[in-house]
Design a protein around this motif. Sequence first.
Motif, PDB file in Angstrom:
ATOM      1  N   SER A 288      16.814  38.492  27.918  1.00 54.07           N
ATOM      2  CA  SER A 288      16.499  39.976  28.525  1.00 54.07           C
ATOM      3  C   SER A 288      15.699  39.872  29.486  1.00 54.07           C
ATOM      4  N   LEU A 289      15.882  40.289  30.434  1.00 53.26           N
ATOM      5  CA  LEU A 289      13.982  41.030  31.388  1.00 53.26           C
ATOM      6  C   LEU A 289      14.973  42.495  31.742  1.00 53.26           C
ATOM      7  N   THR A 290      13.930  43.193  31.058  1.00 51.51           N
ATOM      8  CA  THR A 290      13.458  44.635  31.471  1.00 51.51           C
ATOM      9  C   THR A 290      12.517  45.298  31.757  1.00 51.51           C
ATOM     10  N   VAL A 291      12.757  45.671  33.427  1.00 44.65           N
ATOM     11  CA  VAL A 291      11.679  46.732  34.100  1.00 44.65           C
ATOM     12  C   VAL A 291      11.458  47.234  33.641  1.00 44.65           C
ATOM     13  N   ARG A 292      10.317  47.995  33.167  1.00 47.55           N
ATOM     14  CA  ARG A 292      10.195  49.422  32.581  1.00 47.55           C
ATOM     15  C   ARG A 292       8.542  49.781  32.611  1.00 47.55           C
ATOM     16  N   GLY A 293       8.149  51.239  32.171  1.00 51.81           N
ATOM     17  CA  GLY A 293       7.177  51.903  32.595  1.00 51.81           C
ATOM     18  C   GLY A 293       6.562  51.520  34.248  1.00 51.81           C
ATOM     19  N   ALA A 324      17.845  44.927  32.444  1.00 47.48           N
ATOM     20  CA  ALA A 324      18.268  46.325  32.943  1.00 47.48           C
ATOM     21  C   ALA A 324      16.538  47.376  33.553  1.00 47.48           C
ATOM     22  N   PHE A 325      17.383  47.813  33.830  1.00 54.16           N
ATOM     23  CA  PHE A 325      16.083  48.659  35.184  1.00 54.16           C
ATOM     24  C   PHE A 325      15.908  50.461  34.565  1.00 54.16           C
ATOM     25  N   PHE A 364      22.490  47.072  33.177  1.00 54.11           N
ATOM     26  CA  PHE A 364      21.813  48.102  33.087  1.00 54.11           C
ATOM     27  C   PHE A 364      21.427  49.557  32.808  1.00 54.11           C
ATOM     28  N   MET A 365      21.872  50.758  33.300  1.00 50.42           N
ATOM     29  CA  MET A 365      21.225  51.351  33.957  1.00 50.42           C
ATOM     30  C   MET A 365      21.163  52.159  33.049  1.00 50.42           C
ATOM     31  N   TYR A 387      26.238  48.465  33.988  1.00 53.91           N
ATOM     32  CA  TYR A 387      26.613  50.469  33.650  1.00 53.91           C
ATOM     33  C   TYR A 387      25.598  51.437  34.144  1.00 53.91           C
ATOM     34  N   LEU A 388      26.331  52.108  34.241  1.00 57.80           N
ATOM     35  CA  LEU A 388      25.116  53.198  35.318  1.00 57.80           C
ATOM     36  C   LEU A 388      25.206  54.541  34.578  1.00 57.80           C
TER      37      LEU A 388
END
Length: 610
Positions: A288-293, A324-325, A364-365, A387-388
Amino acid sequence: MRLPILLALSPLLVACPNSDPETTAGTDTSSEMTTGSTTDATETGSMIQCPQSQPLTDAEFVGGLVLPAGTCWTVDEHLTLSDGIVTVEEGVEIRFASNIKVSIKTGGQLTIAGTAEAPVLLGTADPLISWHGISMDDSQGSANAWAHVIVENAGSAQWNGASDSYAALWLDGSTTLSLSAVTFQKNVGRALRVNRDVALTAADLSFIANPEAAWVSMGGAAAFGPETVLDGNDDDRVHVGFGNNETLTDAATWAALSAPYFITDRCFVEAPLTLEPGVVVQMEEGSSLTVRGDGALAAEGTADSPIVFEGASVGTRGYWQGLAFEVGGTEEPLAYGVVLDHVRIADAGASAWNGDSDTVAAVFMNTSGSALITNTEIDNSAGYGLYLGGDARIAGFAGNHLHDNNVPMRIHPDLVGDLAGTSTIENNTDDRVWVVFGNNDKVSRAATWRDLGTPYYISDRMFVEAAVEIEAGVEIEHAQDIGMRVMELGSLTASGTADDPVVFRGANANANGFWRGLYFESNTAANQLTNVEVLDAGSTPWNGDPDSVASLFVTGGGALELVDAAVGPGGGYGAWVASKSTLTCTGNTDFPGTAGTYAAANDSVILGCI
C-alpha cells in the motif's frame, strides 16, 4: 595523493594493448564500447584483457591514490578505503578476481573520471567468473563522483546476512554519490542497491542484461531520469522500499521510465511526491501507499501518458491494498493534499484499511484531508473503488471512470454533492454508489445530487440538515426498513421531469413496503417533489402509532408539496400528515397501491390531494 608504483616501461607499454593515447587506453576499439548504450562490447560483456596489467593491492589502496589514464590493473585481494581519495582516470581497466570486493568507508572517497571516448571498466579478466562488487558505507564528500563507467560481472556475494543483499554497487548509511553515464551490465546479482539515507544523484544510467536492475529507497527512486536505460534485465523494474515502514521524508520527483517502479511493501509519503506523466508503479501483493503528515502527492498525467498504479500481477483483482490519503485542507478554498489527473488505479482492494472489514478500497479517505480527482480510472478493486468518509473533501471530482470493481464507491452523504455528473460508472459487480456510514450520518452542507447514470444506495438511516437538490433522472435505493429524514434545518427539492423522473425506491421491489420512506419536519417551500416516483416504501411505523406506516411522513409543523408525483405502491398510507403539518398536491399527483392520504389530527392540512 600517491601514484602507484608502475612497471619500468614507457607509458605506451604500460597502457593496454591496441590503445590510442588520444582515445581509450586498454580498450578494444573495434567494439566501440561507450557507456549508456548497447554496443558490440556490451554484447561480448568486456573489453580486451591487458596482458601487462599491474596488480593493485590493499596496501596501495589505503590512504588514497591515483590510477593514471589508460592503465590496466588486476585485483586479487579485497580493497578497503577509510581515509583519502582514490581517483581512477579515464580509460582505466580494473579486473577483479573471483568474489573480490571494494569497500569505501567513512573518510574514504572514490572518484572515477571516465569519458565517453575512454570509459572506465570494472570487471573480471575471465567473463565466466564474478566479483563481489563495490560498497560505499557512510562515505561522504564531493569527490564521490563517477562518470562514464562500466560495471560488469559483479554481485557474486551478499553484503550482509540478508538473502537479498546482492548488488554490484551497494550504497549504505549516509553515503553521498553522483553517477553520470554509468552502465551496469551482465552482473550476476542486482546491479544497484540504494539504501535509506543515501544521497544519490544520477544521470544517463544504463542497466543491461542483469538479473535485476535496481532496488532503492523512496527517496533514491528520484535519482532516475527519463533517459535511464532498462533493457534486457531479468527484471527491468526499479524496486522501491525496504520493509513495511518505508517512508519518503524529503521532496522527490519520479520520472517516467521505460519500466515500472515496483513498490515492495507498505510505504508512506511524508514529503511532497511528484509523479511525472507516464510513470507506472507496480505494487507487490498486499502492499500500500499512504500519504500522511507533511506529505503530498501530485500525480498529473495526460490522456496520452497516464500515470498508472497497478498490481505486480497485472489484472489480478485485489492484488494490493490501495492508496490512502490523509493530507490536505478541509476549509474553503481547499488546499488539496492530493491531485490525481489522468491516473489509473487498478487491481487493488486486497484487505481492509482498519478493523472494519467493510473498509476494503482502492482509494481510502476516512480522515481529514482533501483530494482533487479528475479524469482518473479506478478498476478491478476487490472492494470499493473509493471509500470516502465524512472528514474527507473531494470537491472537483469529475470526468472519472469507475469500472469492474466490486462496488464503485462508498461515500458519506455530506460528500455526495461533490460528485459531478460527468463520471462514468459501469460494469461493477454492484454498480450503485453506496451512501451513509452509520445511522446518524447527515447532510450538513447544501448540495446537489446529480445523475451519475447509476442509483445511489442508502444503506442506513440518513438525516438531511441542509438544502439538498436532486436532479432529474436520479434514482435512490434504500436498504430494508431504512428512511431518509428531512430535519428542521434541512430541505429536499427533487426536480424530475416527465421523461426523467426522480425515483425513490427500495433495494428490492415489494408492494407491501420494503423501506420506510421519506420524513419531513421542516416548514419550507423548498420541500417540493416534482415528477417523482416513490416506490416500495411503508415498511414500518414512523412513531408509536402502529398506523403511522406511510411512504411520506410529514410532522412537527413541516410542509411538503407534491407536483405530478406518484407515491406507491407501498405499505400503509401514501402520506401521513401529523398535527400542524401540511401536504399540498398539484398537477397529476396520486397514490396508487397505497391507502391514500391520512390526516392524523384536526389541524393537519391536506390540500389538493386525492
